[in-house]
Design a protein around this motif. Structure first.
Motif, PDB file in Angstrom:
ATOM      1  N   ALA A  39     -50.358 -47.514  29.776  1.00 52.07           N
ATOM      2  CA  ALA A  39     -49.497 -48.410  29.001  1.00 52.07           C
ATOM      3  C   ALA A  39     -48.357 -49.032  29.803  1.00 52.07           C
ATOM      4  O   ALA A  39     -48.077 -50.238  29.643  1.00 52.07           O
ATOM      5  CB  ALA A  39     -48.946 -47.671  27.779  1.00 52.07           C
ATOM      6  N   PRO A  40     -47.617 -48.269  30.662  1.00 51.89           N
ATOM      7  CA  PRO A  40     -46.514 -48.914  31.398  1.00 51.89           C
ATOM      8  C   PRO A  40     -46.970 -50.104  32.224  1.00 51.89           C
ATOM      9  O   PRO A  40     -46.275 -51.133  32.288  1.00 51.89           O
ATOM     10  CB  PRO A  40     -45.983 -47.772  32.283  1.00 51.89           C
ATOM     11  N   TYR A  41     -48.141 -49.993  32.862  1.00 47.62           N
ATOM     12  CA  TYR A  41     -48.611 -51.116  33.667  1.00 47.62           C
ATOM     13  C   TYR A  41     -49.244 -52.211  32.809  1.00 47.62           C
ATOM     14  O   TYR A  41     -49.306 -53.368  33.237  1.00 47.62           O
ATOM     15  CB  TYR A  41     -49.571 -50.629  34.759  1.00 47.62           C
ATOM     16  N   PHE A  42     -49.698 -51.868  31.627  1.00 48.45           N
ATOM     17  CA  PHE A  42     -50.129 -52.911  30.696  1.00 48.45           C
ATOM     18  C   PHE A  42     -48.945 -53.798  30.329  1.00 48.45           C
ATOM     19  O   PHE A  42     -49.062 -55.024  30.282  1.00 48.45           O
ATOM     20  CB  PHE A  42     -50.721 -52.282  29.430  1.00 48.45           C
ATOM     21  N   VAL A  43     -47.786 -53.176  30.109  1.00 42.79           N
ATOM     22  CA  VAL A  43     -46.580 -53.949  29.761  1.00 42.79           C
ATOM     23  C   VAL A  43     -46.080 -54.743  30.956  1.00 42.79           C
ATOM     24  O   VAL A  43     -45.874 -55.955  30.868  1.00 42.79           O
ATOM     25  CB  VAL A  43     -45.473 -53.014  29.234  1.00 42.79           C
ATOM     26  N   SER A  44     -45.892 -54.064  32.092  1.00 41.69           N
ATOM     27  CA  SER A  44     -45.284 -54.744  33.246  1.00 41.69           C
ATOM     28  C   SER A  44     -46.256 -55.675  33.960  1.00 41.69           C
ATOM     29  O   SER A  44     -45.864 -56.742  34.445  1.00 41.69           O
ATOM     30  CB  SER A  44     -44.750 -53.705  34.235  1.00 41.69           C
ATOM     31  N   GLY A  45     -47.532 -55.275  34.021  1.00 43.40           N
ATOM     32  CA  GLY A  45     -48.485 -56.046  34.810  1.00 43.40           C
ATOM     33  C   GLY A  45     -49.269 -57.079  34.038  1.00 43.40           C
ATOM     34  O   GLY A  45     -49.561 -58.161  34.562  1.00 43.40           O
ATOM     35  N   ILE A  46     -49.616 -56.788  32.766  1.00 40.13           N
ATOM     36  CA  ILE A  46     -50.444 -57.718  31.990  1.00 40.13           C
ATOM     37  C   ILE A  46     -49.590 -58.566  31.061  1.00 40.13           C
ATOM     38  O   ILE A  46     -49.654 -59.794  31.083  1.00 40.13           O
ATOM     39  CB  ILE A  46     -51.520 -56.939  31.204  1.00 40.13           C
ATOM     40  N   ILE A  47     -48.760 -57.914  30.246  1.00 34.13           N
ATOM     41  CA  ILE A  47     -47.946 -58.692  29.303  1.00 34.13           C
ATOM     42  C   ILE A  47     -46.906 -59.528  30.041  1.00 34.13           C
ATOM     43  O   ILE A  47     -46.757 -60.730  29.791  1.00 34.13           O
ATOM     44  CB  ILE A  47     -47.278 -57.766  28.276  1.00 34.13           C
ATOM     45  N   PHE A  48     -46.165 -58.902  30.968  1.00 33.73           N
ATOM     46  CA  PHE A  48     -45.106 -59.629  31.668  1.00 33.73           C
ATOM     47  C   PHE A  48     -45.526 -60.116  33.052  1.00 33.73           C
ATOM     48  O   PHE A  48     -44.714 -60.672  33.793  1.00 33.73           O
ATOM     49  CB  PHE A  48     -43.845 -58.765  31.768  1.00 33.73           C
ATOM     50  N   GLY A  49     -46.790 -59.908  33.404  1.00 28.58           N
ATOM     51  CA  GLY A  49     -47.350 -60.498  34.615  1.00 28.58           C
ATOM     52  C   GLY A  49     -46.677 -60.109  35.906  1.00 28.58           C
ATOM     53  O   GLY A  49     -46.743 -60.849  36.896  1.00 28.58           O
ATOM     54  N   GLY A  50     -45.991 -58.952  35.938  1.00 33.03           N
ATOM     55  CA  GLY A  50     -45.358 -58.496  37.162  1.00 33.03           C
ATOM     56  C   GLY A  50     -44.099 -59.247  37.540  1.00 33.03           C
ATOM     57  O   GLY A  50     -43.613 -59.105  38.671  1.00 33.03           O
ATOM     58  N   VAL A  51     -43.535 -60.045  36.625  1.00 30.62           N
ATOM     59  CA  VAL A  51     -42.328 -60.808  36.954  1.00 30.62           C
ATOM     60  C   VAL A  51     -41.135 -59.873  37.054  1.00 30.62           C
ATOM     61  O   VAL A  51     -41.136 -58.768  36.505  1.00 30.62           O
ATOM     62  CB  VAL A  51     -42.052 -61.908  35.903  1.00 30.62           C
ATOM     63  N   ALA A  52     -40.084 -60.318  37.760  1.00 32.15           N
ATOM     64  CA  ALA A  52     -38.862 -59.526  37.863  1.00 32.15           C
ATOM     65  C   ALA A  52     -38.232 -59.379  36.482  1.00 32.15           C
ATOM     66  O   ALA A  52     -38.400 -60.233  35.612  1.00 32.15           O
ATOM     67  CB  ALA A  52     -37.890 -60.209  38.825  1.00 32.15           C
ATOM     68  N   MET A  53     -37.501 -58.277  36.288  1.00 30.35           N
ATOM     69  CA  MET A  53     -36.952 -57.971  34.982  1.00 30.35           C
ATOM     70  C   MET A  53     -36.078 -59.101  34.438  1.00 30.35           C
ATOM     71  O   MET A  53     -36.105 -59.417  33.249  1.00 30.35           O
ATOM     72  CB  MET A  53     -36.148 -56.670  35.066  1.00 30.35           C
ATOM     73  N   GLU A  54     -35.299 -59.737  35.319  1.00 30.73           N
ATOM     74  CA  GLU A  54     -34.405 -60.806  34.847  1.00 30.73           C
ATOM     75  C   GLU A  54     -35.164 -62.064  34.432  1.00 30.73           C
ATOM     76  O   GLU A  54     -34.597 -62.956  33.798  1.00 30.73           O
ATOM     77  CB  GLU A  54     -33.377 -61.144  35.929  1.00 30.73           C
ATOM     78  N   ASP A  55     -36.451 -62.152  34.785  1.00 28.29           N
ATOM     79  CA  ASP A  55     -37.256 -63.331  34.437  1.00 28.29           C
ATOM     80  C   ASP A  55     -38.169 -63.089  33.238  1.00 28.29           C
ATOM     81  O   ASP A  55     -38.984 -63.961  32.897  1.00 28.29           O
ATOM     82  CB  ASP A  55     -38.117 -63.745  35.647  1.00 28.29           C
ATOM     83  N   VAL A  56     -38.049 -61.933  32.583  1.00 28.99           N
ATOM     84  CA  VAL A  56     -38.880 -61.625  31.422  1.00 28.99           C
ATOM     85  C   VAL A  56     -38.592 -62.599  30.292  1.00 28.99           C
ATOM     86  O   VAL A  56     -37.438 -62.913  29.992  1.00 28.99           O
ATOM     87  CB  VAL A  56     -38.620 -60.179  30.955  1.00 28.99           C
ATOM     88  N   ALA A  57     -39.657 -63.111  29.668  1.00 28.12           N
ATOM     89  CA  ALA A  57     -39.526 -64.022  28.530  1.00 28.12           C
ATOM     90  C   ALA A  57     -40.351 -63.483  27.374  1.00 28.12           C
ATOM     91  O   ALA A  57     -41.494 -63.044  27.554  1.00 28.12           O
ATOM     92  CB  ALA A  57     -40.005 -65.428  28.915  1.00 28.12           C
ATOM     93  N   VAL A  58     -39.775 -63.533  26.174  1.00 28.42           N
ATOM     94  CA  VAL A  58     -40.451 -62.933  25.023  1.00 28.42           C
ATOM     95  C   VAL A  58     -41.698 -63.701  24.616  1.00 28.42           C
ATOM     96  O   VAL A  58     -42.586 -63.137  23.958  1.00 28.42           O
ATOM     97  CB  VAL A  58     -39.491 -62.829  23.822  1.00 28.42           C
ATOM     98  N   ASP A  59     -41.813 -64.989  25.002  1.00 32.58           N
ATOM     99  CA  ASP A  59     -43.027 -65.718  24.624  1.00 32.58           C
ATOM    100  C   ASP A  59     -44.263 -65.184  25.335  1.00 32.58           C
ATOM    101  O   ASP A  59     -45.395 -65.494  24.956  1.00 32.58           O
ATOM    102  CB  ASP A  59     -42.866 -67.214  24.869  1.00 32.58           C
ATOM    103  N   MET A  60     -44.043 -64.332  26.358  1.00 31.63           N
ATOM    104  CA  MET A  60     -45.166 -63.682  27.023  1.00 31.63           C
ATOM    105  C   MET A  60     -45.869 -62.677  26.110  1.00 31.63           C
ATOM    106  O   MET A  60     -46.995 -62.244  26.400  1.00 31.63           O
ATOM    107  CB  MET A  60     -44.693 -62.962  28.295  1.00 31.63           C
ATOM    108  N   LEU A  61     -45.221 -62.294  25.007  1.00 32.22           N
ATOM    109  CA  LEU A  61     -45.783 -61.301  24.108  1.00 32.22           C
ATOM    110  C   LEU A  61     -46.847 -61.857  23.177  1.00 32.22           C
ATOM    111  O   LEU A  61     -47.689 -61.113  22.667  1.00 32.22           O
ATOM    112  CB  LEU A  61     -44.672 -60.693  23.236  1.00 32.22           C
ATOM    113  N   MET A  62     -46.809 -63.150  22.912  1.00 35.60           N
ATOM    114  CA  MET A  62     -47.570 -63.706  21.798  1.00 35.60           C
ATOM    115  C   MET A  62     -49.078 -63.470  21.908  1.00 35.60           C
ATOM    116  O   MET A  62     -49.693 -62.878  21.009  1.00 35.60           O
ATOM    117  CB  MET A  62     -47.266 -65.203  21.643  1.00 35.60           C
ATOM    118  N   ILE A  63     -49.692 -63.926  22.967  1.00 35.54           N
ATOM    119  CA  ILE A  63     -51.148 -63.831  23.082  1.00 35.54           C
ATOM    120  C   ILE A  63     -51.625 -62.385  23.168  1.00 35.54           C
ATOM    121  O   ILE A  63     -52.567 -61.993  22.446  1.00 35.54           O
ATOM    122  CB  ILE A  63     -51.650 -64.650  24.294  1.00 35.54           C
ATOM    123  N   PRO A  64     -50.995 -61.504  24.001  1.00 33.98           N
ATOM    124  CA  PRO A  64     -51.472 -60.120  24.050  1.00 33.98           C
ATOM    125  C   PRO A  64     -51.430 -59.418  22.699  1.00 33.98           C
ATOM    126  O   PRO A  64     -52.371 -58.689  22.344  1.00 33.98           O
ATOM    127  CB  PRO A  64     -50.512 -59.462  25.052  1.00 33.98           C
TER     128      PRO A  64
END
Length: 431
Positions: free
Chosen positions: A184-209
């Motif tokens: 699960a941790p890598y599903f969140v960081s690697g798939i949902i948020f695509g490995g982006v830096a924490m300061e670049d996280v955007a909530v619209d990345m959540l929609m499709i997953p």
């Protein structure tokens, strides 16, 4: 009478292999989504809570609080559904509830993307309304996994599978649960948020997953209608039947609820907050530290599934003592990597506590399973309390003494509280 004789005599000839595999698979789903939810604390702290000033840690831990708050609310609901509709129908209802909660996650991301400037003012602080929708989603999905576990735990404990005892079957199910928590941790960081830096996280990345997950869980629920799940006689009361005593009158169950409160609290404190602890220390790969913790739980449960000759009380005694020692060492060294090793000890505690708590309960077993879920609220209260303490003292290091206290309370349950008094046996089912 050993723990595997809990109401299985009349169903010994039933084929539980398919049902067993189904329950183990659903345990994977429970673990996966539980950890996915907790792993949103750090990213959504950056995406949603910049306007919350010194209360960012407190509000971030509300994500976990909302999830585990559902356990005491929905545990009784799961028991009532089992007694009225049976095991399979209850699972289907739980899966539909899960899909609804995942859709709340989708709506939260969509509303934050559509109205990025929307905010509720709390004094000098601001909070996006979409964050509240996310908390509603956490509560709803948390409620759904509560219902699933009210089915899974007593079913695995009581169903007869050749060559196993109840604590082993729970350990096997727990292993699948741990696989879910590990990935699960890598599903969140690697798939949902695509490995982006924490300061670049955007909530619209959540929609499709989350839309995909909602559809998947709906399809899974429909598929359960075609799975053979034999009933287990004697593990639930027939609808309309009044049992002669309160389930709370069984001392080893009541104290088991207390023990599970502190177990889940300790497990989630580390699993949810170790990432933020690592962030505060400016350590690299915080997701890796969380993954090692959950991976340790996986390894421990795989080992635990082979311990057919070791009584659950002995397992619980050894692991709670080991967890306390490792946590003290992590505090002294101020080292999250040592804390991650506690996962090895936490691995088999759930199955051991549950097995001890429902031993000899007979007709009260499914009701006890719902009551047992009340204790899981520890996963809501203790991580939130830890987050508040971290904001007050300005550091996560001293807050881990809370976990040490949890381990010692569970050790006391293993040594004393789990012993079954003669008056605490449902002898009707043994006749």
């Amino acid at each position: 009478m050993n723990s595997d004789n809990i109401q299985t005599r009349t169903t010994a000839q039933a084929n539980y292999v398919t049902a067993f595999v189904t329950m183990v698979t659903l345990f994977f789903v429970v673990g996966f989504l539980t950890t996915v939810n907790t792993q949103f604390q750090a990213p959504l702290k950056e995406a949603f809570l910049n306007g919350m000033g010194s209360l960012q840690n407190t509000f971030a831990t509300l994500i976990t609080f909302s999830w585990f708050l559902a356990y005491p609310v929905c545990g009784g609901l799961g028991s009532r559904w089992i007694n009225r509709y049976g095991y399979r129908s209850t699972l289907v209802r739980g899966m539909m509830m899960m899909s609804a909660g995942l859709l709340f996650f989708f709506i939260s991301a969509w509303s934050a993307s559509a109205r990025p400037d929307a905010a509720m003012m709390l004094g000098s602080m601001s909070l996006p309304p979409a964050f509240l929708v996310f908390l509603l989603g956490s509560f709803t999905v948390g409620g759904s996994v509560t219902v699933l576990q009210v089915v899974i735990n007593p079913y695995l404990s009581a169903c007869e599978v050749r060559g196993t005892q109840s604590v082993q079957r729970l350990a096997i199910g727990g292993s699948a649960n741990a696989v879910g928590t590990t990935v699960a941790p890598y599903f969140v960081s690697g798939i949902i948020f695509g490995g982006v830096a924490m300061e670049d996280v955007a909530v619209d990345m959540l929609m499709i997953p989350f839309l995909i997950l909602a559809l998947t869980m709906t399809a899974t629920g429909i598929g359960l209608l075609r799975v053979s799940l034999p009933d287990i006689s004697g593990t639930r009361a027939a609808e309309g039947v009044t049992l002669p005593r309160s389930v709370w009158s069984f001392r080893h169950l009541t104290l088991g609820v207390v023990a599970i409160f502190f177990y889940v609290g300790a497990e989630v404190c580390i699993g949810a907050n170790i990432t933020m602890y690592a962030f505060d220390l400016d350590m690299s790969s915080p997701a890796l530290i969380a993954t090692i913790y959950w991976g340790g739980i996986l390894v421990g449960r795989l080992v635990g599934s082979t311990l057919s000759s070791v009584p659950p009380r002995v397992q619980l005694t050894v692991t709670t003592a080991g967890a306390a020692i490792l946590t003290v060492a992590a505090i002294m060294a101020d080292n999250p990597w040592i804390l991650a090793a506690v996962g090895l000890c936490h691995s088999i505690m759930w199955g051991a506590i549950f097995t001890l708590a429902v031993k000899d309960l007979g007709r009260y077993t499914t009701i006890a399973s719902g009551v047992f879920m009340i204790g899981v609220v520890g996963g809501a209260i203790l991580p939130l309390l830890q987050g508040i303490c971290a904001d007050i003292i300005g550091s996560w290091r001293g807050t881990w003494w809370l976990v040490v206290a949890c381990e010692l309370i569970m050790l006391l349950y293993a040594l004393w509280g789990s012993r079954v008094r003669p008056a605490d046996r449902d002898t009707v089912s043994e006749q």
